[in-house]
Enzyme design. Structure first.
Site, PDB file in Angstrom:
ATOM      1  N   LYS A 147      16.100  -6.942  37.501  1.00 19.98           N
ATOM      2  CA  LYS A 147      17.317  -6.762  36.714  1.00 19.98           C
ATOM      3  C   LYS A 147      17.026  -5.638  35.728  1.00 19.98           C
ATOM      4  O   LYS A 147      16.168  -5.776  34.846  1.00 19.98           O
ATOM      5  CB  LYS A 147      17.685  -8.047  35.975  1.00 19.98           C
ATOM      6  CG  LYS A 147      18.970  -7.872  35.175  1.00 19.98           C
ATOM      7  CD  LYS A 147      19.219  -9.005  34.198  1.00 19.98           C
ATOM      8  CE  LYS A 147      19.982  -8.458  33.014  1.00 19.98           C
ATOM      9  NZ  LYS A 147      20.178  -9.459  31.960  1.00 19.98           N
TER      10      LYS A 147
ATOM     11  N   ALA B  40      25.941 -11.416  30.642  1.00 18.26           N
ATOM     12  CA  ALA B  40      25.934 -11.294  29.178  1.00 18.26           C
ATOM     13  C   ALA B  40      27.296 -11.557  28.551  1.00 18.26           C
ATOM     14  O   ALA B  40      28.331 -11.222  29.097  1.00 18.26           O
ATOM     15  CB  ALA B  40      25.440  -9.930  28.716  1.00 18.26           C
TER      16      ALA B  40
END
Lengths: 324, 256
Positions: B95, B183
């Protein structure tokens, strides 16, 4: 009479030895490094006796058992009972609200902050945990050590013999070959001197990633702590950690920018998977370990638990395995 | 469900592993929710693989590991961290996070594209943490990314989906690409909303780890992503301005 051999003279070992001696047992202590000093991770602790604050991010026993600590220590070393002040920068006020929701034993303070800590600037809201206290960890270790010597306890500056009977292993991370679920959690701290700033009580500055705190040690000396990193390397502090610690102090009062950095401490806290301490009896050895970031807060309860097991064969809640 | 670099995920929930009260609670959150992917931050928790005991616990969860480059601000840092992660975890997945703005932790999309290109050439399978910008997304795909992870809101803010228009546009534009909202999720309703839009997965950490009961919140998030995905697949009705009675009114004896 049985002689109990405590291995390790950090906060766990000294507290256990004290509890045993005070209950009338005969005790000797082994530690190849000698008297308390920078070789042990409890040397680098903050010394906050803050069960209510710690409960924000810990399991229930920390709150309940930690409350025994203040009186236990006060009977053996000077304890400052001025409470803990928790503050947050304006942008982090949601964290202060959450902290209040998750804890108890505080009252909200606003303008009163200026009376409590006149040298704190720019904080409009805080939480005051009046019943909390703090001590000087190095003084506390030395006081326990001296008291044990006065009571005739022998300190052997060498490794404990193998095959020892009635041993109590309090060696922290050094005992991990026998405690496979023990891990090290890196902590970094600073000791600074800044006579321009006066703080009376530990102040916690809420931060999204770690609880940063500053503990007054008297004479303008402050302990700044502490990082919590899931790493088992205690060689050096990182620049990032140092920046974050110093930024926290600077945010509390820019005069901390002029402080002298006296010490940099880096060590590994011994911890079990739930971050709670454990007492285990395996063969002839009782293991007392896993105090994590609660060395001074939970050592008294740990010591009582060990003494209960060793002397009365009763099992406190910290005993998770008994294969004598 | 779309494949992520040829891998089928067991479910659409990816959970971070930072900030839990203890590793034991982290483990319970994974086991109770059944989340199938764990993101881990190498940089924050001991570079060089020094967090062995902690890594072993994560490995024992028996879930897919997605290491991240959290905390990296430059291409070089991110590339180095990715290589270290590959050594520690033995996976090609990474990631990719390249932070550009200190306060919002907004990704530096220019550095992101460059780092994605380098890492793809090095054989990595890159999951880029990006914004909802369509052109940036296009460039990331050109750089070799086969997954995109637009933000819902700034990391740790818990604000939910700040720009639903932008996220919808991204979904419509890249209908064949696995998309993950990464997020900013604070509540299960945020996670469900992302899935209702047709996103393929949701990645979150703080909302679970810093909840009062992380284990219960992880389960709530799993319920939400599954509900959102089922709703998307069920072809929801269109919203309308006026009521439409669900039972016929014509022919009733009395109309009021």
């Amino acid at each position: 009479m049985t002689v109990w051999s405590v291995i390790g003279a950090g906060v766990a070992g000294l507290a256990v030895a004290s509890e045993l001696v005070e209950r009338g047992a005969e005790v000797q202590v082994f530690d190849p490094a000698g008297p308390p000093g920078p070789h042990g991770c409890s040397w680098w602790a903050g010394g906050m006796l803050a069960p209510w604050c710690e409960f924000e991010n810990a399991e229930e026993p920390v709150l309940r058992l930690g409350q025994q600590a203040i009186d236990w220590w006060a009977a053996r070393t000077p304890v400052q009972r001025h409470g803990t002040l928790v503050v947050a920068n304006r942008r982090d006020l949601p964290d202060l609200r959450r902290f209040g929701r998750r804890t108890e034993g505080f009252r909200e303070v606003g303008a009163e902050i200026a009376d409590l800590e006149p040298d704190l600037h720019g904080f409009s809201k805080g939480l005051l945990f009046e019943d909390e206290a703090h001590l000087d960890p190095r003084r506390a270790l030395q006081d326990l050590y001296n008291a044990l010597q006065d009571k005739g306890v022998t300190f052997h500056k060498r490794l404990a013999p193998t095959q020892l009977r009635n041993a109590i292993d309090c060696r922290g991370l050094h005992a991990r070959e026998f405690l496979h679920d023990l891990r090290g959690v890196k902590g970094e701290m600073l000791v600074i001197r800044c006579p321009d700033v006066t703080l009376t009580r530990p102040v916690r500055l809420l931060h999204p990633r770690m609880p940063l705190y500053i503990v007054p040690r008297g004479d303008g000396i402050y302990m700044l702590g502490a990082t919590m990193i899931e790493a088992e390397d205690s060689s050096r502090i990182t620049a990032r950690s140092m920046l974050e610690l110093l930024s926290a102090a600077y945010a509390l009062n820019p005069a901390f920018g002029e402080a002298e950095v006296l010490e940099i401490g880096v060590d590994l806290r011994p911890a079990f998977p739930d971050n709670l301490p454990r007492i285990r009896r395996l063969g002839h050895t009782i293991y007392a370990n896993g105090l994590y970031r609660h060395g001074y807060l939970l050592a008294p309860a740990l010591a009582r638990g060990v003494a209960d097991l060793a002397l009365n064969n009763t099992h406190s809640e910290m005993v998770d395995e008994d294969r004598a | 469900m779309k494949q992520f670099y040829g891998v089928d995920l067991p479910n659409p929930l990816m959970l971070g592993t930072a900030q839990y009260p203890s590793p034991a609670i982290l483990e319970q959150a994974f086991r109770a929710s059944g989340a199938g992917v764990a993101t881990v931050s190498l940089r924050r928790e001991g570079a060089g693989g020094t967090g062995q005991a902690f890594w072993q616990m994560i490995a024992d969860l028996d879930v897919l590991i997605l290491p991240n480059t959290a905390g990296c601000h430059t291409v070089k840092e991110a590339v180095t961290t990715a290589h270290m992660a590959q050594e520690v975890f033995g996976t090609k997945w990474i990631k990719l996070e390249v932070i550009g703005h200190t306060d919002s932790l907004q990704p530096d999309v220019f550095a992101l594209v460059e780092a994605a290109r380098i890492l793809t050439e090095d054989g990595f399978e890159v999951f880029p943490y990006t914004t909802e910008d369509l052109i940036v997304a296009e460039r990331l795909l050109e750089a070799g990314c086969e997954v995109l992870m637009p933000w819902g809101a700034p990391i740790g803010s818990g604000r939910g989906l700040n720009n639903t228009y932008g996220l919808r546009a991204m979904r419509a534009e890249f209908s064949d690409i696995p998309l993950v909202v990464d997020a900013g999720i604070g509540l299960p309703s945020h996670a469900a909303a992302a899935m209702e839009m047709g996103y393929d997965a949701v990645l979150l950490n703080t909302a679970v780890a810093r909840a009062g009961d992380p284990v219960a919140m992880a389960q709530a998030m799993m319920g939400a992503v599954n509900a959102g995905r089922m709703a998307h697949q069920a072809d929801p009705i269109e919203a309308r301005d006026m009521a439409e009675a669900s039972t016929p009114v014509i022919g009733k004896a009395f109309l009021s």
